[in-house]
Design an enzyme around this catalytic site. Structure first.
Site, PDB file in Angstrom:
ATOM      1  N   HIS A  93      -0.886   9.696  -3.414  1.00  0.00           N
ATOM      2  CA  HIS A  93      -0.817   9.590  -1.947  1.00  0.00           C
ATOM      3  C   HIS A  93      -1.295  10.913  -1.330  1.00  0.00           C
ATOM      4  O   HIS A  93      -0.971  12.001  -1.835  1.00  0.00           O
ATOM      5  CB  HIS A  93       0.614   9.285  -1.506  1.00  0.00           C
ATOM      6  CG  HIS A  93       0.691   8.843  -0.072  1.00  0.00           C
ATOM      7  ND1 HIS A  93       0.568   9.725   0.978  1.00  0.00           N
ATOM      8  CD2 HIS A  93       0.832   7.617   0.483  1.00  0.00           C
ATOM      9  CE1 HIS A  93       0.652   9.059   2.116  1.00  0.00           C
ATOM     10  NE2 HIS A  93       0.818   7.767   1.848  1.00  0.00           N
ATOM     11  N   GLU A 161      -6.768   4.734   1.623  1.00  0.00           N
ATOM     12  CA  GLU A 161      -6.062   5.224   2.802  1.00  0.00           C
ATOM     13  C   GLU A 161      -6.794   6.429   3.371  1.00  0.00           C
ATOM     14  O   GLU A 161      -6.553   7.574   2.931  1.00  0.00           O
ATOM     15  CB  GLU A 161      -4.646   5.657   2.417  1.00  0.00           C
ATOM     16  CG  GLU A 161      -3.798   4.564   1.832  1.00  0.00           C
ATOM     17  CD  GLU A 161      -2.319   4.874   2.011  1.00  0.00           C
ATOM     18  OE1 GLU A 161      -1.670   4.178   2.792  1.00  0.00           O
ATOM     19  OE2 GLU A 161      -1.842   5.835   1.400  1.00  0.00           O
TER      20      GLU A 161
HETATM   21  C1  PEP Z   1       1.240   5.461   4.362  1.00  0.00           C
HETATM   22  O1  PEP Z   1       2.387   5.861   4.388  1.00  0.00           O
HETATM   23  O2  PEP Z   1       0.607   5.480   3.300  1.00  0.00           O
HETATM   24  C2  PEP Z   1       0.642   4.957   5.599  1.00  0.00           C
HETATM   25  C3  PEP Z   1      -0.484   4.311   5.529  1.00  0.00           C
HETATM   26  O3  PEP Z   1       1.331   5.201   6.744  1.00  0.00           O
HETATM   27  P1  PEP Z   1       1.056   4.533   8.197  1.00  0.00           P
HETATM   28  O4  PEP Z   1       1.022   3.040   7.984  1.00  0.00           O
HETATM   29  O5  PEP Z   1       2.226   4.965   9.007  1.00  0.00           O
HETATM   30  O6  PEP Z   1      -0.253   5.044   8.690  1.00  0.00           O
END
Ligand code: PEP
Length: 242
Positions: A93, A161
């Site tokens: 992450h 992400e």
């Molecule tokens: C995450 O915690 O990986 C995330 C995508 O957070 P958010 O949905 O709040 O952007």
């Protein structure tokens, strides 16, 4: 797969309420795991409530250490995660890459540890705004994929992400997500010759209002949700859209 990542939020009370409400509200689909990643101190409680309620929710950890042996104050290793029948683990992450200075070498060791323990990996990756603006996203992601080389996955999920979308309210457009997910899938097939299909889920400011559009791409195999997943009603509605 629809994943709830609670980050450093919650309490015993809210964990219990969330699991009970989500268990009742979602319409579980066999091919769409519903994964709950609470803070690690609530894994034990979560496992207990999931089991007591015969819940369809799978349990995920936000952390794993690479070794079971090292003297490491505060460490949580794969054997401990197995003790709670933890099904999934988030690795890579962006918040942990930044705060714990994780790099490809340390992530590779964490991957080994999860794979050896048969805990399914959700491997997170994503570019910063600067990299995106310099049109270097694909090169950057290709480098982030290197720890996967020569690993023997039973099941692999990538969580794309973009760092600039996490917790900012600015989700990537569905066209952009579609393009990047397509790239990740093709790259994994050609570079790693992964036998199994790789699933790619999207994370970054997913909300009830944008989930349907994001999920409409064939290259999107699910969602990883932070902030919006804290509310059991919102999370259940998002799951039921999938
Ligand atoms: C995450 O915690 O990986 C995330 C995508 O957070 P958010 O949905 O709040 O952007």
């Amino acid at each position: 797969m629809i994943v709830s990542n609670w980050k450093m939020n919650g309490s015993k009370l809210s964990v219990e309420k969330w699991i009970k409400e989500v268990s009742k509200s979602i319409l579980p689909k066999e091919n769409v795991p519903c994964v709950f990643c609470p803070p690690v101190c609530y894994l034990d409680l979560s496992r207990k409530i999931i089991d007591e309620n015969s819940s369809p929710i799978s349990l995920g950890s936000q952390i794993i250490e690479s070794s079971t042996q090292t003297a490491l104050t505060g460490g949580i290793n794969s054997q401990m995660l197995q003790d709670y029948s933890t099904d999934y683990v988030l690795i890579g992450h962006s918040e942990q890459r930044e705060h714990y200075k994780e790099d490809n070498a340390s992530l590779r060791l964490k991957l080994n540890s999860a794979i050896d323990s048969q805990i399914s990996v959700i491997f997170c990756l994503g570019e910063s705004e600067e990299i995106k603006n310099n049109n270097k996203t694909k090169e950057f992601l290709a480098d982030q994929l290197e720890p996967l080389l020569e690993q023997d996955f039973g099941l692999l999920t990538l969580a794309y992400e973009p760092v600039w979308a996490i917790g900012t309210g600015l989700n990537a457009t569905s066209k952009y997500i579609d393009e990047i997910h397509g790239f990740l899938k093709d790259y994994c097939q050609t570079r790693f010759a992964l036998k199994q299909n790789v699933s790619v889920v999207y994370g970054g400011s997913v909300k009830l209002e944008n989930c349907e559009e994001i999920l409409s791409s064939n290259n999107v195999d699910g969602l990883l949700i932070g902030g919006a997943s804290l509310d059991p009603e919102t999370f259940s509605k998002i799951y039921n859209f999938s």
